[in-house]
Design a protein around this motif. Structure first.
Motif, short mmCIF file in Angstrom:
data_model
loop_
_atom_site.label_atom_id
_atom_site.label_comp_id
_atom_site.label_asym_id
_atom_site.label_seq_id
_atom_site.Cartn_x
_atom_site.Cartn_y
_atom_site.Cartn_z
N ALA A 39 -8.56 24.68 -2.30
CA ALA A 39 -7.46 25.38 -1.55
C ALA A 39 -6.43 26.14 -2.62
CB ALA A 39 -6.85 24.53 -0.67
N ILE A 40 -6.00 25.33 -3.51
CA ILE A 40 -5.10 25.83 -4.51
C ILE A 40 -5.67 27.02 -5.27
CG2 ILE A 40 -3.78 25.08 -6.58
CD1 ILE A 40 -3.61 22.15 -5.23
N ALA A 41 -6.84 26.88 -5.75
CA ALA A 41 -7.17 27.70 -6.73
C ALA A 41 -7.66 28.87 -5.73
CB ALA A 41 -8.85 26.93 -7.07
N SER A 42 -7.94 28.78 -4.58
CA SER A 42 -8.31 30.09 -3.74
C SER A 42 -6.88 30.74 -3.50
CB SER A 42 -8.82 29.62 -2.31
OG SER A 42 -10.07 29.11 -2.46
N ALA A 43 -5.85 30.15 -3.12
CA ALA A 43 -4.69 31.02 -3.10
C ALA A 43 -4.14 31.66 -4.16
CB ALA A 43 -3.33 29.69 -2.81
N TYR A 44 -4.27 31.01 -5.43
CA TYR A 44 -4.31 31.56 -6.73
C TYR A 44 -5.16 32.75 -6.87
CZ TYR A 44 -3.67 32.51 -11.60
OH TYR A 44 -3.47 33.28 -12.86
N GLY A 45 -6.51 32.56 -6.48
CA GLY A 45 -7.37 33.60 -6.72
C GLY A 45 -7.13 34.98 -5.80
N VAL A 46 -6.38 34.74 -4.74
CA VAL A 46 -6.05 35.97 -3.97
C VAL A 46 -4.93 36.58 -4.71
CG1 VAL A 46 -5.07 36.57 -1.70
CG2 VAL A 46 -6.63 34.99 -1.61
N PHE A 47 -4.21 35.83 -5.11
CA PHE A 47 -2.99 36.61 -5.98
C PHE A 47 -3.50 37.35 -7.13
CE2 PHE A 47 -0.96 35.99 -10.00
CZ PHE A 47 0.02 36.96 -10.04
N TYR A 48 -4.49 36.69 -7.92
CA TYR A 48 -5.10 37.41 -8.88
C TYR A 48 -5.74 38.61 -8.64
CZ TYR A 48 -7.80 37.59 -13.36
OH TYR A 48 -8.38 37.96 -14.66
N VAL A 49 -6.47 38.68 -7.56
CA VAL A 49 -7.20 39.88 -7.18
C VAL A 49 -6.02 41.23 -6.66
CG1 VAL A 49 -8.76 41.01 -5.53
CG2 VAL A 49 -9.28 38.61 -6.49
N LEU A 50 -5.18 40.41 -6.08
CA LEU A 50 -4.33 41.71 -5.53
C LEU A 50 -3.21 41.97 -6.75
CD1 LEU A 50 -2.74 39.91 -2.10
CD2 LEU A 50 -3.84 42.10 -2.30
N HIS A 51 -2.86 41.20 -7.55
CA HIS A 51 -2.23 41.45 -8.61
C HIS A 51 -2.97 42.68 -9.71
CE1 HIS A 51 0.88 41.22 -11.63
NE2 HIS A 51 0.25 41.00 -12.55
N ARG A 52 -4.42 42.38 -9.58
CA ARG A 52 -5.11 43.43 -10.60
C ARG A 52 -5.53 44.42 -9.91
NH1 ARG A 52 -6.05 41.72 -15.69
NH2 ARG A 52 -4.89 40.01 -16.49
N TRP A 53 -5.24 44.61 -8.58
CA TRP A 53 -5.54 45.82 -7.84
C TRP A 53 -5.72 47.15 -8.59
CZ3 TRP A 53 -7.82 46.18 -2.72
CH2 TRP A 53 -7.92 47.40 -2.01
N GLU A 54 -4.47 47.45 -9.24
CA GLU A 54 -4.45 48.64 -9.63
C GLU A 54 -5.39 48.95 -10.90
OE1 GLU A 54 -1.63 46.12 -11.84
OE2 GLU A 54 -2.37 46.31 -9.79
N GLN A 55 -5.94 48.16 -11.40
CA GLN A 55 -6.97 48.17 -12.31
C GLN A 55 -8.31 48.51 -11.95
OE1 GLN A 55 -7.00 44.59 -14.88
NE2 GLN A 55 -4.98 44.67 -15.34
N VAL A 56 -8.56 48.36 -10.60
CA VAL A 56 -9.83 48.82 -9.98
C VAL A 56 -9.88 50.39 -9.88
CG1 VAL A 56 -11.43 48.91 -8.12
CG2 VAL A 56 -9.82 46.87 -8.68
N VAL A 57 -10.60 50.87 -10.67
CA VAL A 57 -10.59 52.70 -10.85
C VAL A 57 -11.70 53.06 -9.95
CG1 VAL A 57 -9.41 52.57 -13.30
CG2 VAL A 57 -11.94 52.35 -13.11
N SER A 58 -12.71 52.69 -9.75
CA SER A 58 -13.72 53.29 -9.09
C SER A 58 -13.60 53.15 -7.62
CB SER A 58 -15.20 52.70 -9.28
OG SER A 58 -15.41 51.42 -9.10
N MET A 59 -14.29 54.16 -6.78
CA MET A 59 -13.93 54.04 -5.33
C MET A 59 -14.84 52.83 -4.82
SD MET A 59 -12.63 55.11 -2.64
CE MET A 59 -11.75 56.58 -3.17
N LEU A 60 -16.06 52.71 -5.39
CA LEU A 60 -16.86 51.86 -4.99
C LEU A 60 -16.02 50.28 -5.08
CD1 LEU A 60 -19.42 50.68 -3.76
CD2 LEU A 60 -20.47 50.36 -6.21
N GLY A 61 -15.26 50.06 -6.26
CA GLY A 61 -14.77 48.90 -6.70
C GLY A 61 -13.52 48.61 -5.68
N ARG A 62 -12.91 49.73 -5.16
CA ARG A 62 -11.78 49.67 -4.32
C ARG A 62 -12.20 49.08 -2.93
NH1 ARG A 62 -6.68 51.20 -5.81
NH2 ARG A 62 -6.53 52.02 -7.66
N VAL A 63 -13.39 49.93 -2.57
CA VAL A 63 -13.79 49.76 -1.07
C VAL A 63 -14.37 48.21 -1.24
CG1 VAL A 63 -15.67 50.08 0.48
CG2 VAL A 63 -14.62 52.01 -0.66
#
Length: 799
Positions: free
Chosen positions: A597-621
């Protein structure tokens, strides 16, 4: 409401008195450990008090409890005198997060107390046993405390949490029947605020490390850190597993017969549709903790327990695994603090000519350990406390701390012989010191543990595993994928040392073996462990030094340990009197839930924080889809929370009260009046005889509600606590003789043998021993009636 405020005030005092200690010892956390000040205060206060009473220096009295609290305050004052200005300045800079943490704790305490007020009864499941321990400790002047269900013997169980409860009851002045429910509310609030603080610290440390903590969009206490901390509090403390979705589906007449057969959740298939929006079967919420359904080769069904924190709070049992929860989070905070303390380089120590062995030993300690002796002792006492709170947790969190030390000690370089010796030395030192600190407990402790057993062909079905852990599995899949895609690329230049590649290869072979055996859950889980471990090893010991941030490394470590715990019970279990893996699954899945549960909460943050690094349309979808499904799964888990809360509280109808003896007062009024008489008139050291009964029955509630030791309580529990039934087996026929014999001399001999002061004759005794008028007359010729009312007789010796 007044009792809640008094209780909250006491907890505030404990937290404030321990704040300088906490700020000193958890100084590398972004919030300087403020969110764990109450946990630190409770544990140190209870540890010192318990130890001094166990050594015969103090007695278990209110004045001594206050004295130890003042001792802790005095030590804090000493630390404040040395570094108070800096501490005050640091806390002042973080006042917003301090206020948020306090609000979360208070809302958790008051809100859960309100919920408990609509179902406060200390009746059913383990509650009478827990109440017996609390009242037994309150009546014991010395430690180890008397076992209320086996007179003449001390408690043989991990009872540290009940000592804490009794201390809070004494110092707050509330009755034990109210303190029982307030302690449950405290555990909920401490777990809620502790999980928030831990995840907040992980995220804020990441932002500080990356230089992202001071932007126009975020204040010093980052919105992202606060939001993720709240998500962590929900994941750990509030969310249920996915079984609740199927309960609601079944309650509304949905699902096919084939679906219910495939799920194979016991008794769910036969549940009729509900007349309300939530299931109206009063115990429907219980099934969420019994999702795994083992069936042996002969077709025999075997119970398997897979609780999770919110179920435990809902149930209301103050059992050791719940009492330990806030301190499990504290142990993780200690590990994170160690990881964030930075790297250190100290020259190897050697014994110089003319230099004392003690001085050389101090030099060696300073080379091995990053902090001072106080830091080391603090770690040992915290981890050792887990052994006394819930012994199963000790090796898990000791292992996590040592793994963190191993990473931190080597600071990304390939391990060598000196590193291995240091890690082994720290492990041995923490283990030895942790056991030594609590040695009086271990000396008298007896256990039912009987070695390691092999699970054999019984395996968890994958769909049942995913009903329990599916939310975390899905979140971690995205988290791990994002690390691979955006933390680095696994290219030729990013190789790991050969030993790490060997570990990865062996894990792959093991997973392949599980697949060939068609052990699908084992293959799936150990595949996750292997993949997570590979990323972690590559990140920490890569030849190209592909650095993971400390927080990301910590989260990955929790993922590895969490999944490994659930995977281990596919093969081994700790043998006990039940002879199955039931308890091992229970204890390991419970801790796995917290870690994942603790690692999952951090995982959600990690993905959201690095959202802008997703450059491809497929990756963003793909990322957007992952976030949407995560939100849906979170809502699905919360559906259990909402429905079960309303159901367990009876729709919040009726008159709320925190008096846990309400059930006895309303349904066993005669016993209730007799209990009140005994509590008032039985002198310290008294012994009571009442009819013993089976576990989870309504027998032995007199001793449970008064704390007066009886000859024998729930025999099955004594068997579990002591690992044998020898003494209990000898006492059972003696108790029957005491009640049924017409021979006064024989009765007297047995009563004097066990030093009995009171004989209780109630409806359960009359029923169990079929007491005739002649049998009652035999008591009248031997003793006097010191209490009588509505069919209840209490006999005592004539003055």
């Amino acid at each position: 409401m007044v009792q809640i405020l008094i209780w909250w005030f006491v907890l505030q005092v404990i937290g404030l008195l321990a704040l300088p200690i906490t700020s000193r010892l958890l100084r590398f956390l972004p919030d300087r450990g403020f969110g764990f000040s109450r946990q630190v205060g409770l544990l140190l206060w209870a540890f010192v008090f318990w130890l001094l009473v166990s050594l015969g220096i103090l007695q278990n009295t209110t004045s001594c409890i206050v004295f130890v609290l003042l001792l802790m305050g005095g030590f804090s004052a000493y630390l404040w005198s040395k570094d108070g200005e800096r501490m005050l300045a640091v806390l002042g800079e973080r006042k917003r997060i301090l206020i948020i943490t306090e609000c979360i704790f208070f809302v958790g305490l008051a809100g859960f107390a309100l919920f408990r007020a609509y179902n406060p009864d200390i009746a059913g499941t383990e509650k009478p046993m827990e109440f017996a321990f609390i009242n037994g400790i309150l009546r014991s002047r010395t430690f180890p405390p008397h076992d209320p269900w086996m007179s003449g013997y001390a408690i043989s169980y991990y009872y540290f949490g009940y000592v804490m409860t009794a201390m809070l009851i004494r110092i707050s002045g509330v009755a034990s029947e109210i303190g029982f429910n307030l302690m449950g509310s405290t555990l909920f609030a401490l777990t809620l605020s502790g999980s928030f603080s831990l995840v907040y610290d992980m995220v804020q440390a990441y932002l500080d490390c990356r230089g992202d903590g001071s932007t126009e969009e975020a204040s010093l206490e980052s919105r992202a850190a606060v939001g993720t901390g709240l998500l962590g509090a929900v994941f750990v403390t509030l969310m249920g597993n996915l079984e609740g979705v199927f309960e609601l589906l079944r309650a509304h007449g949905g699902g096919s017969e084939a679906l219910w057969r495939w799920l194979d959740i016991r008794s769910l298939r036969t549940t009729p549709p509900s007349s309300t929006w939530y299931p109206d079967d009063s115990w429907w919420w219980w099934r969420a903790s019994r999702v795994i359904h083992d069936v042996d080769a002969s077709g025999r069904s075997m119970e398997v327990i897979a609780e999770f924190p919110f179920f435990s709070f809902l149930l209301g049992d103050n059992h050791p695994h719940v009492l330990a929860l806030p301190f499990v989070l504290l142990a993780l905070a200690v590990a994170l603090n160690l990881l964030l303390s930075g790297s250190w380089e100290k020259a190897p120590s050697k014994v110089e000519e003319g230099r004392s062995l003690w001085a050389s030993g101090v030099d060696l300690f300073e080379r091995i350990w990053p902090g001072d002796v106080l830091d080391f002792l603090f770690c040992a006492v915290i981890l050792g406390g887990l052994g006394f709170l819930n012994t199963w947790d000790y090796p898990i969190y000791l292992g996590i701390l040592v793994l963190v030390y191993a990473v931190r000690r080597q600071a990304g370089r390939e391990p060598d012989g000196g590193w291995f010796v240091d890690v082994l030395g720290v492990f041995a030192g923490l283990l030895f010191t942790g056991i030594l600190a609590y040695l009086p407990f271990y000396i008298g402790f007896r256990s039912q543990a009987g070695g390691i057993g092999w699970v054999g062909t019984i395996k968890t079905r994958l769909h049942q595993y995913l009903i329990i852990m599916g939310i975390f599995v899905f979140v971690q899949a995205g988290f791990l994928a994002f690390i691979v895609s955006h933390q680095w690329g696994l290219s030729e230049g990013n190789g790991a040392p050969a030993w790490a590649e060997w570990i990865a290869g062996l894990m792959a072979l093991f997973v392949l073996f599980c697949l060939l055996q068609q052990w699908w859950t084992a293959a799936f889980v150990w595949g996750l462990v292997g993949f997570s471990a590979t990323l972690w090893l590559w990140g920490e010991w890569s030849v190209a030094e592909m650095s993971l941030s400390p927080s990301t490394s910590f989260a990955l470590l929790l993922v590895i340990v969490g999944f490994a715990l659930t995977g281990s019970v596919e093969f081994i279990f700790l043998r006990d009197i039940f002879g199955t893996r039931m308890n091992t699954v229970f204890k390991f899945y419970y801790q796995a839930w917290v870690l994942l549960a603790i690692a999952s909460a951090y995982g959600v943050f990690y993905v959201l924080h690095r959202w802008e690094q997703v450059v491809s349309m497929l990756g963003r979808v793909a990322t957007g889809t992952w976030l949407a499904v995560t939100a849906i799964l979170l809502l699905a888990g919360m559906s259990y929370t909402v429905a079960a809360t309303v159901s367990k509280a009876g729709g919040f109808r009726g008159e709320p009260t925190l008096d846990g003896t309400r059930y006895v007062r309303e349904h066993r009024k005669a016993d209730y009046e007799a209990i009140q008489w005994l509590k008032t008139n039985a002198p310290p050291g008294s012994v009571l005889v009442e009819a013993p009964g089976g576990s989870y029955s309504e027998y032995n509630w007199i001793s449970a509600h008064t704390g007066i030791p009886t000859l024998l309580g729930w025999g099955g529990h004594e068997l579990q606590w002591r690992g044998n039934y020898d003494e209990a087996g000898r006492r059972e026929p003696d108790i029957a003789t005491i009640y049924q014999s017409l021979d006064g001399a024989q009765k007297r001999q047995l009563l004097e043998k066990y030093e009995v002061d009171f004989v209780y004759v109630g409806s359960l005794e009359r029923k169990k021993y079929e007491l005739s008028p002649d049998m009652i007359d035999a008591f009248d010729r031997l003793m006097q009636r010191c209490y009588e009312g509505d069919g209840i007789i209490i006999y005592c010796w004539a003055p």
